[in-house]
Design an enzyme around this catalytic site. Structure first.
Site, PDB file in Angstrom:
ATOM      1  N   LYS A  94     -11.498   1.293  -2.252  1.00 37.19           N
ATOM      2  CA  LYS A  94     -10.453   1.847  -3.102  1.00 37.19           C
ATOM      3  C   LYS A  94     -10.969   1.921  -4.544  1.00 37.19           C
ATOM      4  O   LYS A  94     -11.828   2.748  -4.815  1.00 37.19           O
ATOM      5  CB  LYS A  94      -9.171   1.064  -2.921  1.00 37.19           C
TER       6      LYS A  94
ATOM      7  N   HIS B 238      -5.423  -2.966  -3.034  1.00 38.43           N
ATOM      8  CA  HIS B 238      -4.998  -2.071  -4.124  1.00 38.43           C
ATOM      9  C   HIS B 238      -4.897  -2.774  -5.480  1.00 38.43           C
ATOM     10  O   HIS B 238      -4.484  -2.153  -6.457  1.00 38.43           O
ATOM     11  CB  HIS B 238      -3.662  -1.406  -3.763  1.00 38.43           C
TER      12      HIS B 238
ATOM     13  N   SER C 281       0.798  -1.227   0.000  1.00 46.43           N
ATOM     14  CA  SER C 281       0.000   0.000   0.000  1.00 46.43           C
ATOM     15  C   SER C 281       0.828   1.273   0.000  1.00 46.43           C
ATOM     16  O   SER C 281       0.363   2.297  -0.495  1.00 46.43           O
ATOM     17  CB  SER C 281      -0.959  -0.010   1.192  1.00 46.43           C
TER      18      SER C 281
HETATM   19  C1  LIG Z   1      -7.055   0.350   3.010  1.00 45.80           C
HETATM   20  C2  LIG Z   1      -6.463  -0.965   3.333  1.00 45.80           C
HETATM   21  C3  LIG Z   1      -7.040  -1.791   4.291  1.00 45.80           C
HETATM   22  C4  LIG Z   1      -8.170  -1.341   5.167  1.00 45.80           C
HETATM   23  O1  LIG Z   1      -9.358  -1.291   4.486  1.00 45.80           O
HETATM   24  P1  LIG Z   1     -10.529  -0.393   5.061  1.00 45.80           P
HETATM   25  O2  LIG Z   1     -11.742  -0.880   4.363  1.00 45.80           O
HETATM   26  O3  LIG Z   1     -10.173   1.015   4.727  1.00 45.80           O
HETATM   27  O4  LIG Z   1     -10.576  -0.629   6.541  1.00 45.80           O
HETATM   28  C5  LIG Z   1      -6.512  -3.060   4.455  1.00 45.80           C
HETATM   29  N1  LIG Z   1      -5.452  -3.469   3.751  1.00 45.80           N
HETATM   30  C6  LIG Z   1      -4.853  -2.693   2.844  1.00 45.80           C
HETATM   31  C7  LIG Z   1      -3.681  -3.202   2.096  1.00 45.80           C
HETATM   32  C8  LIG Z   1      -5.324  -1.401   2.619  1.00 45.80           C
HETATM   33  O5  LIG Z   1      -4.709  -0.606   1.753  1.00 45.80           O
END
Ligand SMILES: *Cc1c(COP(=O)(O)O)cnc(C)c1O
Length: 368
Positions: free
Chosen positions: A218, A186, A158
């Site tokens: 995302k 992602h 990330s």
């Molecule tokens: C954003 C993210 C999360 C968390 O997801 P949310 O729905 O925002 O709680 C978990 N793992 C990764 C790799 C992320 O980028």
């Protein structure tokens, strides 16, 4: 506080009355502002109400949630999928359900904080291997004497944007009898010809990666998360994953909006193509301007600056030039690797990318 004019599809935010081009959102395809996604959210709220009213196992699980789970299972090519209210909770829930005292969790050092927390809180013996180091993983797994082992990794890291060596990780996990879980927050909607994510990109399926987690907040533009896998896995999680059981279900309207977003992954494949054109444009322009990027091929393009102060100064200087890129500092990233985490989106225009690179070139040239 920001407002997001829909005409700009998320590429521009109005912050305290001033326009800022956004280069740090995870809305990689612009779906958070897509008219069809917005309409589905609105219609879903009209039909099901603003909130779900209870957890999935009480009265929170509507036909819309059910349909989304089926759509996600099809999307990922797995028997079933299970919705969680956030990605953070999905990760905590899976780890705590699958492992505990006497077991082992192994994670990439640069995994997302929610995966690291999941490992720490699971009660299993927790260890981190060097970034993408499958040999280190193999050594640790081979040394285990008893208990179950769960290997967890980001699909796309990330904060770095690089892609985990999933084929090699799957091979090691399989040979050592460990479960492999990939958090593809992602990758979903972005990677692979069909936008199915990092597994599609790597040519892998459910036999290689039995536990697939993805987020909806995302590229899919809404919020929430899912875990996809075999029937037995999902049934087990429904019984055991406390972060699934003891929390209010996502609003059904969010499920409707997410279903619309999933259809757009297929209907508007041009968004993925445009995204990768934008990534290529950014990298070529940065290269020409002498800006040192990492090797990342994904929408996450970090510019590692070192100290927290230099990352903050660069972020402020961009802000003054009408560009929004937050500085990412320790403990989110390792000490000495503070950075601008630049993200590209399908909705960026060529000129916006060119302005960003020009601004970066000026800022990095300036003696500090
Ligand atoms: C954003 C993210 C999360 C968390 O997801 P949310 O729905 O925002 O709680 C978990 N793992 C990764 C790799 C992320 O980028």
């Amino acid at each position: 506080m920001q407002d997001w004019p829909h005409a700009d599809q998320g590429a521009v935010a109005i912050v305290d009355g001033a326009r800022r081009t956004v280069f740090c959102s995870n809305d990689y395809l612009g779906l958070a502002h897509h008219p069809r996604v917005i309409a589905a959210l609105r219609d879903g709220a009209a039909r099901y109400g603003a909130g779900s009213g209870a957890s999935h196992l009480v009265t929170g699980h509507s036909s819309e949630h059910h349909a989304l789970e089926e759509q996600l299972a099809t999307f990922t090519g797995r028997e079933r999928a299970l919705l969680f209210s956030t990605g953070y909770m999905a990760n905590l829930g899976v780890a705590a359900a699958l492992v505990g005292h006497g077991d082992q969790v192994l994670e990439d050092r640069l995994n997302h904080a929610s995966l690291l927390d999941a490992g720490l809180l699971s009660g299993a013996r927790f260890s981190r291997y060097a970034h993408c180091d499958t040999t280190a993983l193999q050594t640790r797994l081979a040394a285990r004497e008893s208990g179950n082992a769960l290997v967890m990794t980001d699909g796309v890291f990330s904060m770095d944007g690089d892609i985990a060596p999933l084929a090699a990780l799957a091979q090691v996990a399989q040979a050592q009898g460990a479960w492999l879980m990939v958090d593809d927050a992602h990758g979903v909607g972005v990677l692979g010809h069909w936008g199915r994510g990092t597994l599609e990109h790597c040519g892998l399926g459910a036999t290689h990666v039995p536990i697939l987690m993805g987020t909806l907040g995302k590229a899919l533009g809404t919020c929430g998360a899912f875990v996809a896998g075999a029937e037995e896995l999902i049934e087990f999680l429904i019984q055991k994953a406390r972060t699934y059981i003891y929390t209010t279900a996502l609003p059904a309207a969010v499920a409707s909006a997410t279903r619309a977003a999933l259809r757009l992954i297929d209907d508007e494949a041009w968004r993925r193509e445009r995204l990768f054109e934008n990534i290529a444009r950014f990298r070529a322009a940065a290269h020409a301007a002498g800006i040192a990027l990492t090797a990342s091929t994904t929408p996450i393009q970090p510019l590692v600056l070192g100290s927290a102060a230099s990352a903050l100064a660069a972020s402020d200087a961009l802000w003054e030039r009408g560009i929004w890129v937050t500085a990412i500092r320790p403990p989110t990233v390792p000490e000495g690797t503070a950075r601008l985490r630049i993200t590209l989106s399908a909705v960026h225009e060529d000129a916006q990318i060119d302005v960003l690179v020009e601004a970066l070139a000026q800022i990095l040239r300036r003696p500090s």
